[in-house]
Write an enzyme that holds these catalytic residues in place. Structure first.
Site, PDB file in Angstrom:
ATOM      1  N   GLU A 240      10.416  62.448  32.375  1.00  0.00           N
ATOM      2  CA  GLU A 240       8.986  62.220  32.699  1.00  0.00           C
ATOM      3  C   GLU A 240       8.508  63.412  33.489  1.00  0.00           C
ATOM      4  OE1 GLU A 240       9.571  58.572  34.772  1.00  0.00           O
ATOM      5  OE2 GLU A 240      11.093  58.438  33.222  1.00  0.00           O
ATOM      6  N   CYS A 274       2.191  63.126  40.013  1.00  0.00           N
ATOM      7  CA  CYS A 274       2.148  63.530  38.603  1.00  0.00           C
ATOM      8  C   CYS A 274       0.910  62.971  37.916  1.00  0.00           C
ATOM      9  CB  CYS A 274       3.396  63.065  37.882  1.00  0.00           C
ATOM     10  SG  CYS A 274       3.722  61.314  38.106  1.00  0.00           S
TER      11      CYS A 274
HETATM   12  P1  NDP Z   1      11.439  70.287  39.438  1.00  0.00           P
HETATM   13  O1  NDP Z   1      11.499  70.212  37.967  1.00  0.00           O
HETATM   14  O2  NDP Z   1      11.495  71.608  40.073  1.00  0.00           O
HETATM   15  O3  NDP Z   1      12.658  69.456  40.076  1.00  0.00           O
HETATM   16  C1  NDP Z   1      12.896  68.110  39.772  1.00  0.00           C
HETATM   17  C2  NDP Z   1      14.348  67.798  40.084  1.00  0.00           C
HETATM   18  O4  NDP Z   1      15.185  68.516  39.180  1.00  0.00           O
HETATM   19  C3  NDP Z   1      14.792  68.215  41.471  1.00  0.00           C
HETATM   20  O5  NDP Z   1      15.733  67.311  41.974  1.00  0.00           O
HETATM   21  C4  NDP Z   1      15.423  69.569  41.203  1.00  0.00           C
HETATM   22  O6  NDP Z   1      16.296  69.983  42.207  1.00  0.00           O
HETATM   23  C5  NDP Z   1      16.138  69.288  39.911  1.00  0.00           C
HETATM   24  N1  NDP Z   1      16.466  70.464  39.109  1.00  0.00           N
HETATM   25  C6  NDP Z   1      15.971  71.724  39.190  1.00  0.00           C
HETATM   26  N2  NDP Z   1      16.527  72.510  38.229  1.00  0.00           N
HETATM   27  C7  NDP Z   1      17.405  71.730  37.534  1.00  0.00           C
HETATM   28  C8  NDP Z   1      18.270  71.953  36.432  1.00  0.00           C
HETATM   29  N3  NDP Z   1      18.357  73.139  35.827  1.00  0.00           N
HETATM   30  N4  NDP Z   1      19.011  70.924  35.984  1.00  0.00           N
HETATM   31  C9  NDP Z   1      18.914  69.699  36.541  1.00  0.00           C
HETATM   32  N5  NDP Z   1      18.123  69.423  37.602  1.00  0.00           N
HETATM   33  C10 NDP Z   1      17.366  70.434  38.092  1.00  0.00           C
HETATM   34  O7  NDP Z   1      10.164  69.468  39.877  1.00  0.00           O
HETATM   35  P2  NDP Z   1       9.546  69.339  41.328  1.00  0.00           P
HETATM   36  O8  NDP Z   1      10.609  68.848  42.259  1.00  0.00           O
HETATM   37  O9  NDP Z   1       8.812  70.566  41.654  1.00  0.00           O
HETATM   38  O10 NDP Z   1       8.548  68.102  41.120  1.00  0.00           O
HETATM   39  C11 NDP Z   1       7.224  68.231  40.780  1.00  0.00           C
HETATM   40  C12 NDP Z   1       7.026  67.934  39.318  1.00  0.00           C
HETATM   41  O11 NDP Z   1       7.466  66.623  39.014  1.00  0.00           O
HETATM   42  C13 NDP Z   1       5.570  67.976  38.922  1.00  0.00           C
HETATM   43  O12 NDP Z   1       5.419  68.668  37.713  1.00  0.00           O
HETATM   44  C14 NDP Z   1       5.225  66.518  38.736  1.00  0.00           C
HETATM   45  O13 NDP Z   1       4.134  66.306  37.878  1.00  0.00           O
HETATM   46  C15 NDP Z   1       6.496  65.978  38.201  1.00  0.00           C
HETATM   47  N6  NDP Z   1       6.556  64.531  38.348  1.00  0.00           N
HETATM   48  C16 NDP Z   1       6.433  63.737  37.235  1.00  0.00           C
HETATM   49  C17 NDP Z   1       6.405  62.360  37.351  1.00  0.00           C
HETATM   50  C18 NDP Z   1       6.257  61.473  36.147  1.00  0.00           C
HETATM   51  O14 NDP Z   1       6.502  60.277  36.279  1.00  0.00           O
HETATM   52  N7  NDP Z   1       5.857  61.980  34.987  1.00  0.00           N
HETATM   53  C19 NDP Z   1       6.516  61.710  38.658  1.00  0.00           C
HETATM   54  C20 NDP Z   1       6.666  62.628  39.748  1.00  0.00           C
HETATM   55  C21 NDP Z   1       6.670  63.989  39.583  1.00  0.00           C
HETATM   56  P3  NDP Z   1      15.753  70.911  43.395  1.00  0.00           P
HETATM   57  O15 NDP Z   1      14.465  70.325  43.875  1.00  0.00           O
HETATM   58  O16 NDP Z   1      16.801  70.792  44.395  1.00  0.00           O
HETATM   59  O17 NDP Z   1      15.548  72.262  42.813  1.00  0.00           O
END
Ligand code: NDP
Length: 521
Positions: A240, A274
């Site tokens: 998502e 989001c």
């Molecule tokens: P990211 O994609 O940067 O990170 C999300 C998670 O993935 C974090 O725990 C991050 O770790 C981890 N991560 C980063 N790189 C990898 C990888 N290569 N493999 C596996 N895991 C990885 O998103 P953000 O944290 O910046 O969150 C914001 C985004 O989330 C926005 O785009 C928002 O719209 C979306 N979002 C969507 C929702 C929905 O329901 N559709 C709900 C809430 C948010 P780390 O942070 O430690 O880098």
């Protein structure tokens, strides 16, 4: 317009509201990730064998303990996000037990064994059903914007389905995830829920080190990587991703309620949602009045930290603050007007709630995810133009129509190319375990909440039991009776049932006799 990014502090090392340092949290190694998965895997079979009613009771206990110990988590959330404890309580904690109750009801339906109705004519003596079996260990990778409830939507159903779980919090909110895992340990079997801390490589290690299913919430870019890695390993994955939600304000709306609703869903959590309303399309006939009221309302909002009650916190990270500034600067350069806000608050990563008027479709603030407290307004001729512009987007999470004519609003909302369509509200289904939370285009087709999310937590096993004493007529040997039989079956499908049955029955007897002889009598 885009300028090179400056250097930012390491994620999770300072408070977003005032920049004070936060104690470091050690990152897991690849071996530690594997060991965490194995611990959860060892605890899982006994949990899966526990009756569903007991698992449901455990979910209520988990919801209850989170509420009872809310003071602890509010302090952690306040430190990690900079939002006031009141805002954290209302947006992340207050609904925990209710969420568990609703998730329990959804699980009862989603996990029930399904009887398969088989035609007695085509499949005599056979009965079949479909079971829901846990995948094993589900990995939950969550972002920082709601560091507690972003876990709930997957944690409760994954556990209800009988899985073990490994949580991977964002590295900028590690303590919230650790606290949640500790509360799970208080009320659930030992080792069933694990937490692994670290950056993106730790999230990726869940997949390389043997997780059985992955649920990912986060950005589009990372979602693509996680989905690709899961695809290579044939591990079920639901993603998502980001949004760029639009709200369409029609001339006949209830202006006071509409302004209050749209300002809330645009600026709530400093816009780091989001499903924030990131674009507002307002019909020209009421645009002046709507903009005026939005400016007045947004101007009253207070950003933490401050004396008394704050409405929102700062932006969560320095890169996020920088991105929001880039989007506002780009909008202004292309002709938008900042009517209120548009500046840093001067405290931590605080950004003043902002209204931009005169936005157009070419601006970054209209096309890319801003994730900030910015209400970007586009004035449109009519609803048709609003629908067209709403649908011309790289994202598709929520879309809403605001009007007193509910029937017309519903018809328009159902023309929006989004995962969740609403009339006179926005984003609220995110906290409803009964409603699917899903998207199209860049938002991804992943589903959270509702029984439709269950492929992430269970695999289905079809079971067929054959009590027919006679062999099936298609088995060896192929003979002249088989050809006649096949022809009669075709006639039964396309022609007269009665006539075909009269032919079929004697042929069936001959076929069964021949097959039995083939099998040795
Ligand atoms: P990211 O994609 O940067 O990170 C999300 C998670 O993935 C974090 O725990 C991050 O770790 C981890 N991560 C980063 N790189 C990898 C990888 N290569 N493999 C596996 N895991 C990885 O998103 P953000 O944290 O910046 O969150 C914001 C985004 O989330 C926005 O785009 C928002 O719209 C979306 N979002 C969507 C929702 C929905 O329901 N559709 C709900 C809430 C948010 P780390 O942070 O430690 O880098």
């Amino acid at each position: 317009m885009s300028t090179p990014a400056p250097t930012f502090p390491a994620p999770g090392t300072v408070r977003p509201d005032d920049g004070r340092p936060l104690p470091a949290v050690p990152y897991a190694t690849r071996e530690e990730v594997r060991a965490a998965i194995e611990r959860a895997r060892a605890a899982q079979p006994a949990w899966a064998a526990t009756p569903l009613a007991q698992r449901q009771a455990a979910m209520l206990a988990l919801g209850r303990i989170i509420l009872e110990r809310r003071a602890e988590i509010l302090e952690i959330l306040n430190a990690e996000t900079g939002r006031s404890p009141l805002e954290c309580l209302v947006s992340e904690v207050i609904g925990t037990l209710d969420f568990a109750r609703s998730a329990n009801k959804v699980a009862a339906a989603a996990l029930a064994t399904e009887k398969v109705p088989l035609s007695m004519l085509d499949h005599p003596g056979k009965r079949a059903y479909i079971e829901a079996l846990p995948h094993g260990v589900v990995g939950i990778i969550a972002p920082w914007n709601y560091p507690l409830i972003n876990f709930y939507k997957h944690l409760f159903p994954a556990l209800l389905a009988g899985n073990g779980v490994v949580l991977k919090p964002s590295e900028s909110c590690p303590r919230t995830g650790a606290w949640l895992a500790a509360r799970c340990a208080d009320v659930l079997p030992k080792d069933l829920v694990q937490v692994v801390q670290g950056a993106g490589d730790v999230g990726a290690a869940l997949l390389t080190e043997g997780i059985d299913s992955i649920t990912f919430t986060g950005s589009v870019a990372t979602g693509r990587k996680v989905s690709a890695l899961a695809g290579e390993r044939l591990v079920p994955c639901t993603a998502e991703l980001g949004g760029k939600d639009a709200a369409i304000v029609l001339a006949d709306c209830d202006l006071g309620r509409t302004v209050a609703g749209i300002v809330y869903w645009s600026i709530h959590n400093a816009g780091q949602n989001c499903a924030s309303v990131e674009r507002v399309y307002v019909e020209a006939a009421i645009a002046d009045a709507f903009v005026q009221r939005c400016v007045a309302a947004v101007g009253k909002l207070r950003v933490a930290p401050q004396e008394g009650i704050a409405d929102i916190g700062p932006l969560h990270t320095a890169p996020q603050l920088w991105l929001v500034e880039q989007h506002v600067a780009d909008a202004v350069q292309r002709g938008a007007t900042v009517l209120v806000g548009g500046t840093r608050t001067g405290s931590g990563w605080g950004y003043a709630p902002t209204v931009l008027d005169g936005c157009t479709h070419d601006m970054r603030v209209i096309r890319e995810e801003t994730f900030g407290p910015v209400l970007a307004i586009v004035r449109v001729k009519d609803a048709e133009e609003a629908v067209r512009l709403t649908n011309d987007s790289g994202y598709g999470l929520n879309g809403s129509v605001w009007t007193k004519d509910v029937a017309r609003g519903e018809a328009l909302a159902r023309r929006l190319h989004v995962g969740v369509s609403l009339v006179n509200n926005h984003a609220i289904p995110a906290i409803m375990p009964e409603m699917p939370w899903t998207g199209v285009r860049g938002t991804g087709p992943g589903v959270a909440n509702s029984r439709h999310a269950y492929p992430a937590y269970v695999r289905r096993r079809g079971v067929l039991v054959d009590s027919n004493r006679q062999p099936d007529p298609w088995w060896f040997p192929a003979d002249a009776n088989l050809a006649a039989f096949a022809d009669a079956v075709v006639q039964r499908s396309i022609g007269s049932m009665v006539g075909a049955l009269l032919k079929l029955l004697p042929l069936l007897g001959k076929r069964q006799k021949a097959i039995r002889e083939f099998g040795g009598g």
